[in-house]
Design a protein around this motif. Structure first.
Motif, PDB file in Angstrom:
ATOM      1  N   ILE A  42      -7.347   2.044   4.523  1.00  0.00           N
ATOM      2  CA  ILE A  42      -7.105   0.813   5.283  1.00  0.00           C
ATOM      3  C   ILE A  42      -8.347  -0.072   5.259  1.00  0.00           C
ATOM      4  O   ILE A  42      -8.253  -1.309   5.124  1.00  0.00           O
ATOM      5  CB  ILE A  42      -6.691   1.149   6.725  1.00  0.00           C
ATOM      6  CG1 ILE A  42      -5.330   1.856   6.729  1.00  0.00           C
ATOM      7  CG2 ILE A  42      -6.636  -0.108   7.585  1.00  0.00           C
ATOM      8  CD1 ILE A  42      -4.911   2.380   8.080  1.00  0.00           C
ATOM      9  N   GLY A  43      -9.540   0.542   5.366  1.00  0.00           N
ATOM     10  CA  GLY A  43     -10.775  -0.229   5.313  1.00  0.00           C
ATOM     11  C   GLY A  43     -10.963  -0.921   3.976  1.00  0.00           C
ATOM     12  O   GLY A  43     -11.387  -2.093   3.917  1.00  0.00           O
ATOM     13  N   VAL A  44     -10.633  -0.209   2.898  1.00  0.00           N
ATOM     14  CA  VAL A  44     -10.737  -0.801   1.557  1.00  0.00           C
ATOM     15  C   VAL A  44      -9.804  -1.994   1.428  1.00  0.00           C
ATOM     16  O   VAL A  44     -10.168  -3.045   0.869  1.00  0.00           O
ATOM     17  CB  VAL A  44     -10.426   0.272   0.489  1.00  0.00           C
ATOM     18  CG1 VAL A  44     -10.178  -0.367  -0.873  1.00  0.00           C
ATOM     19  CG2 VAL A  44     -11.572   1.282   0.407  1.00  0.00           C
ATOM     20  N   LYS A  45      -8.591  -1.857   1.946  1.00  0.00           N
ATOM     21  CA  LYS A  45      -7.634  -2.963   1.894  1.00  0.00           C
ATOM     22  C   LYS A  45      -8.103  -4.135   2.749  1.00  0.00           C
ATOM     23  O   LYS A  45      -7.975  -5.304   2.365  1.00  0.00           O
ATOM     24  CB  LYS A  45      -6.254  -2.482   2.373  1.00  0.00           C
ATOM     25  CG  LYS A  45      -5.537  -1.565   1.390  1.00  0.00           C
ATOM     26  CD  LYS A  45      -5.214  -2.315   0.112  1.00  0.00           C
ATOM     27  CE  LYS A  45      -4.417  -1.484  -0.860  1.00  0.00           C
ATOM     28  NZ  LYS A  45      -4.167  -2.213  -2.141  1.00  0.00           N
ATOM     29  N   ALA A  46      -8.669  -3.809   3.940  1.00  0.00           N
ATOM     30  CA  ALA A  46      -9.130  -4.869   4.839  1.00  0.00           C
ATOM     31  C   ALA A  46     -10.302  -5.639   4.247  1.00  0.00           C
ATOM     32  O   ALA A  46     -10.470  -6.841   4.503  1.00  0.00           O
ATOM     33  CB  ALA A  46      -9.528  -4.275   6.189  1.00  0.00           C
ATOM     34  N   PHE A  77     -10.872  -5.136  -1.473  1.00  0.00           N
ATOM     35  CA  PHE A  77     -11.397  -4.586  -2.725  1.00  0.00           C
ATOM     36  C   PHE A  77     -10.421  -4.879  -3.865  1.00  0.00           C
ATOM     37  O   PHE A  77      -9.199  -4.786  -3.679  1.00  0.00           O
ATOM     38  CB  PHE A  77     -11.585  -3.072  -2.614  1.00  0.00           C
ATOM     39  CG  PHE A  77     -12.875  -2.666  -1.958  1.00  0.00           C
ATOM     40  CD1 PHE A  77     -13.483  -3.464  -1.000  1.00  0.00           C
ATOM     41  CD2 PHE A  77     -13.494  -1.477  -2.307  1.00  0.00           C
ATOM     42  CE1 PHE A  77     -14.663  -3.086  -0.398  1.00  0.00           C
ATOM     43  CE2 PHE A  77     -14.685  -1.084  -1.718  1.00  0.00           C
ATOM     44  CZ  PHE A  77     -15.270  -1.903  -0.744  1.00  0.00           C
ATOM     45  N   THR A  78     -10.981  -5.201  -4.987  1.00  0.00           N
ATOM     46  CA  THR A  78     -10.145  -5.481  -6.154  1.00  0.00           C
ATOM     47  C   THR A  78      -9.647  -4.166  -6.745  1.00  0.00           C
ATOM     48  O   THR A  78     -10.430  -3.254  -7.031  1.00  0.00           O
ATOM     49  CB  THR A  78     -10.949  -6.244  -7.223  1.00  0.00           C
ATOM     50  OG1 THR A  78     -11.470  -7.443  -6.624  1.00  0.00           O
ATOM     51  CG2 THR A  78     -10.061  -6.592  -8.411  1.00  0.00           C
ATOM     52  N   ALA A  79      -8.341  -4.081  -6.940  1.00  0.00           N
ATOM     53  CA  ALA A  79      -7.751  -2.859  -7.486  1.00  0.00           C
ATOM     54  C   ALA A  79      -7.893  -2.851  -9.004  1.00  0.00           C
ATOM     55  O   ALA A  79      -7.997  -3.902  -9.646  1.00  0.00           O
ATOM     56  CB  ALA A  79      -6.276  -2.771  -7.097  1.00  0.00           C
ATOM     57  N   VAL A  80      -7.898  -1.632  -9.563  1.00  0.00           N
ATOM     58  CA  VAL A  80      -7.908  -1.522 -11.025  1.00  0.00           C
ATOM     59  C   VAL A  80      -6.549  -1.967 -11.547  1.00  0.00           C
ATOM     60  O   VAL A  80      -5.554  -1.988 -10.823  1.00  0.00           O
ATOM     61  CB  VAL A  80      -8.218  -0.078 -11.469  1.00  0.00           C
ATOM     62  CG1 VAL A  80      -9.574   0.357 -10.972  1.00  0.00           C
ATOM     63  CG2 VAL A  80      -7.139   0.886 -10.980  1.00  0.00           C
ATOM     64  N   LYS A  81      -6.527  -2.325 -12.807  1.00  0.00           N
ATOM     65  CA  LYS A  81      -5.264  -2.785 -13.394  1.00  0.00           C
ATOM     66  C   LYS A  81      -4.262  -1.633 -13.430  1.00  0.00           C
ATOM     67  O   LYS A  81      -4.553  -0.541 -13.935  1.00  0.00           O
ATOM     68  CB  LYS A  81      -5.497  -3.320 -14.801  1.00  0.00           C
ATOM     69  CG  LYS A  81      -6.319  -4.597 -14.820  1.00  0.00           C
ATOM     70  CD  LYS A  81      -6.477  -5.113 -16.237  1.00  0.00           C
ATOM     71  CE  LYS A  81      -7.299  -6.405 -16.247  1.00  0.00           C
ATOM     72  NZ  LYS A  81      -7.464  -6.926 -17.629  1.00  0.00           N
ATOM     73  N   VAL A  82      -3.093  -1.887 -12.863  1.00  0.00           N
ATOM     74  CA  VAL A  82      -2.055  -0.860 -12.771  1.00  0.00           C
ATOM     75  C   VAL A  82      -1.058  -1.061 -13.899  1.00  0.00           C
ATOM     76  O   VAL A  82      -0.463  -2.137 -14.041  1.00  0.00           O
ATOM     77  CB  VAL A  82      -1.335  -0.937 -11.408  1.00  0.00           C
ATOM     78  CG1 VAL A  82      -0.241   0.118 -11.330  1.00  0.00           C
ATOM     79  CG2 VAL A  82      -2.329  -0.759 -10.275  1.00  0.00           C
ATOM     80  N   ILE A 119      -7.844   1.347  -4.214  1.00  0.00           N
ATOM     81  CA  ILE A 119      -7.989   0.499  -5.400  1.00  0.00           C
ATOM     82  C   ILE A 119      -7.083   0.972  -6.548  1.00  0.00           C
ATOM     83  O   ILE A 119      -7.183   0.491  -7.658  1.00  0.00           O
ATOM     84  CB  ILE A 119      -9.460   0.463  -5.869  1.00  0.00           C
ATOM     85  CG1 ILE A 119      -9.934   1.854  -6.300  1.00  0.00           C
ATOM     86  CG2 ILE A 119     -10.350  -0.109  -4.765  1.00  0.00           C
ATOM     87  CD1 ILE A 119     -11.318   1.853  -6.911  1.00  0.00           C
ATOM     88  N   MET A 120      -6.209   1.970  -6.226  1.00  0.00           N
ATOM     89  CA  MET A 120      -5.233   2.505  -7.192  1.00  0.00           C
ATOM     90  C   MET A 120      -5.906   3.055  -8.446  1.00  0.00           C
ATOM     91  O   MET A 120      -5.410   2.887  -9.554  1.00  0.00           O
ATOM     92  CB  MET A 120      -4.188   1.430  -7.543  1.00  0.00           C
ATOM     93  CG  MET A 120      -3.278   1.106  -6.364  1.00  0.00           C
ATOM     94  SD  MET A 120      -2.032  -0.138  -6.707  1.00  0.00           S
ATOM     95  CE  MET A 120      -3.001  -1.631  -6.695  1.00  0.00           C
ATOM     96  N   ASP A 121      -7.066   3.708  -8.229  1.00  0.00           N
ATOM     97  CA  ASP A 121      -7.767   4.382  -9.317  1.00  0.00           C
ATOM     98  C   ASP A 121      -7.372   5.866  -9.269  1.00  0.00           C
ATOM     99  O   ASP A 121      -7.960   6.677  -8.538  1.00  0.00           O
ATOM    100  CB  ASP A 121      -9.283   4.220  -9.137  1.00  0.00           C
ATOM    101  CG  ASP A 121     -10.067   4.780 -10.317  1.00  0.00           C
ATOM    102  OD1 ASP A 121      -9.510   5.590 -11.074  1.00  0.00           O
ATOM    103  OD2 ASP A 121     -11.256   4.416 -10.449  1.00  0.00           O
ATOM    104  N   TYR A 122      -6.353   6.235 -10.036  1.00  0.00           N
ATOM    105  CA  TYR A 122      -5.796   7.580  -9.944  1.00  0.00           C
ATOM    106  C   TYR A 122      -6.697   8.635 -10.597  1.00  0.00           C
ATOM    107  O   TYR A 122      -6.616   9.811 -10.258  1.00  0.00           O
ATOM    108  CB  TYR A 122      -4.398   7.608 -10.539  1.00  0.00           C
ATOM    109  CG  TYR A 122      -3.483   6.646  -9.812  1.00  0.00           C
ATOM    110  CD1 TYR A 122      -3.234   6.815  -8.452  1.00  0.00           C
ATOM    111  CD2 TYR A 122      -2.910   5.554 -10.464  1.00  0.00           C
ATOM    112  CE1 TYR A 122      -2.419   5.925  -7.760  1.00  0.00           C
ATOM    113  CE2 TYR A 122      -2.101   4.665  -9.783  1.00  0.00           C
ATOM    114  CZ  TYR A 122      -1.861   4.847  -8.423  1.00  0.00           C
ATOM    115  OH  TYR A 122      -1.080   3.960  -7.746  1.00  0.00           O
ATOM    116  N   VAL A 123      -7.555   8.210 -11.499  1.00  0.00           N
ATOM    117  CA  VAL A 123      -8.541   9.140 -12.057  1.00  0.00           C
ATOM    118  C   VAL A 123      -9.517   9.551 -10.957  1.00  0.00           C
ATOM    119  O   VAL A 123      -9.838  10.741 -10.785  1.00  0.00           O
ATOM    120  CB  VAL A 123      -9.287   8.501 -13.243  1.00  0.00           C
ATOM    121  CG1 VAL A 123     -10.408   9.417 -13.714  1.00  0.00           C
ATOM    122  CG2 VAL A 123      -8.314   8.180 -14.374  1.00  0.00           C
TER     123      VAL A 123
END
Length: 457
Positions: free
Chosen positions: A210-214, A217-222, A88-92
């Motif tokens: 891969i499971g999250v992408k499949a 899941f909505t990614a956080v704002k990048v 979800i590109m949550d780097y924190v």
């Protein structure tokens, strides 16, 4: 018609594998995962207790205890968190998960190292050794286990997926083996087990990603798409870099396994002898060379001829270039021994007989050597007597020779005494000397050879 069948099949297939109706809301899934990431308070104490239990299991070679430790361990939490953070590109979340996983690994290694330093048992059992040579199978187990883990967490029914994943992927034992390697100063254990732990962690996280992408899941704002792309590339690069050594190790494992199987088939089919039995065989790699050791028990066979006959046959079994070592014991096997399985007592008795036979041979050879040494030194032993009784004798050499009658081919043994005189002696003195030597050497016949005659003529 065909189109309708295809559509019906597709609908049925999609219905069976669709996750929409069976997974929780993304917010609930993230909450569940985030709650298991932290390693403070009870979690860190449980982790240390679990690592000590796992160390005890490895130390005592108890599979049941190791499984219990894996069920207790909370290590799966931060690994799943890493996969979710990347997905979800949550780097924190990613940094927090990495930090907690690193801390958990450090505490685990410290605890296991302390345990193995004070443990009275330092031998590496099979459960420890199994954690030092990861293969492609470990990669696949971690990947599919991680996939089952993220789906289990996301599922509304939950079930007992995570405990099963923890057992299958075996995160705790490698960390215990790392501690064992440090405590006993064995780099092979340390490096192999650490590599296995990295494989498990990386591919569980990759399967989670891969499971999250499949599951969309909505990614956080990048705010920095370039950074997000770079992180994904790093993830893929690390996964590939971790995968490649395991493929090489798997290839070596397959090669060695195939070699052992072929060697066993070669021995079973080619080494069948009527009065000699194969006691054991051992196929192994030594410094890059393929070796086959075969121990034979029974009637002695000509080793050189046997190797010459069998070595060309190795290629038929895919063993070309292997070194065949044949070890034999000279023991008469009982009748039907080749067709019956020997007990440990039978083998022990046969071995004792072989030892006794070998000892008899050694004693006989020792007697021959002692006799030869006696003849080599008898001249020096008789020197004081000869100076008094036969002062004419200046030098003497004694040897045993076997004479063969050319006509009758009859063999006879003579003691030859080669003598150098300081002055001429009469025949009566020579006869007296010959009788003296016969009595002194304990033989019936001594032939005197005067090596000084030509000097007197």
């Amino acid at each position: 018609m065909a189109n309708r069948i295809a559509q019906a099949f597709k609908k049925t297939f999609v219905d069976y594998f669709s996750l929409r109706e069976y997974i929780e809301d993304q917010t609930q899934i993230e909450t569940d995962i985030r709650s298991g990431i932290s390693f403070k308070g009870t979690n860190i104490i449980i982790l240390v207790m679990a690592i000590l239990v796992a160390s005890l299991g490895l130390n005592t070679n108890s599979t049941a205890v190791i499984i219990g430790a894996m069920l207790i361990s909370p290590l799966m939490g931060p690994i799943i968190g890493i996969g979710l953070g990347i997905g979800i590109m949550d780097y924190v979340l990613l940094r927090r998960s990495l930090r907690n996983l690193a801390m958990a690994a450090v505490f685990s290694v410290i605890a296991s190292t302390i345990y193995f330093l004070i443990s009275p048992v330092s031998e590496g059992h099979s459960e420890l050794l199994a954690r030092t040579s990861p293969t492609i199978y470990d990669v696949l187990i971690a990947f599919f286990g991680g996939g089952a883990g993220i789906i289990g967490i996301a599922s509304k029914s939950k079930g007992n997926v995570l405990p099963g994943v923890a057992i299958a992927t075996a995160l705790m034992p490698p960390l215990c083996t790392v501690g064992y390697g440090i405590a006993t100063w064995q780099p092979t254990f340390f490096l192999g087990a650490m590599y296995l732990f990295l494989i498990n962690s990386i591919f569980i996280a990759l399967a989670t990603f891969i499971g999250v992408k499949a599951m969309n899941f909505t990614a956080v704002k990048v705010t920095d798409p370039v950074r997000a792309k770079r992180v994904r590339r790093i993830v893929y690069a690390i996964a590939i870099a971790t995968l490649l050594p395991s493929i090489y190790l798997t290839y070596n494992m397959f090669k060695e396994s195939r070699f052992v199987i072929n060697a066993e088939r070669f021995v079973d089919e080619e080494m069948q002898f009527p009065d000699t039995k194969v006691l054991s065989e051992n196929a192994y790699f030594s410094n890059g060379n393929k070796c086959i050791d075969v121990t034979l028990l029974g009637k002695l066979l000509p080793t050189d001829s046997l190797k010459m006959a069998l070595t060309p046959r190795l290629a038929k079994y895919g063993l070309a270039g292997a070194h065949l070592n044949i070890i034999q014991g000279d023991v008469s096997l009982p009748q039907n021994a080749a067709n019956s399985s020997s007990t440990a007592a039978d083998i022990y008795n046969l071995s004792q007989n072989a030892i006794a036979s070998r000892q008899a041979t050694i004693d006989s050879l020792s007697a021959i050597i002692a006799a030869e040494n006696f003849r080599d030194t008898i001249g020096a032993a008789m020197a004081p007597e000869l100076r008094v009784v036969f002062p004419e004798v200046a030098d003497i050499a004694i040897s045993r020779n076997v004479f063969c009658n050319v006509r009758t081919q009859q063999l006879d043994t003579f003691e030859i005494a080669m003598i150098k005189y300081s002055q001429r002696i009469p025949a009566a003195t020579a006869l007296k000397l010959r009788k003296y030597l016969q009595a002194r050497l304990g033989v019936r016949n001594v032939h005197l050879v005067d090596v000084s005659k030509q000097a007197w003529e």
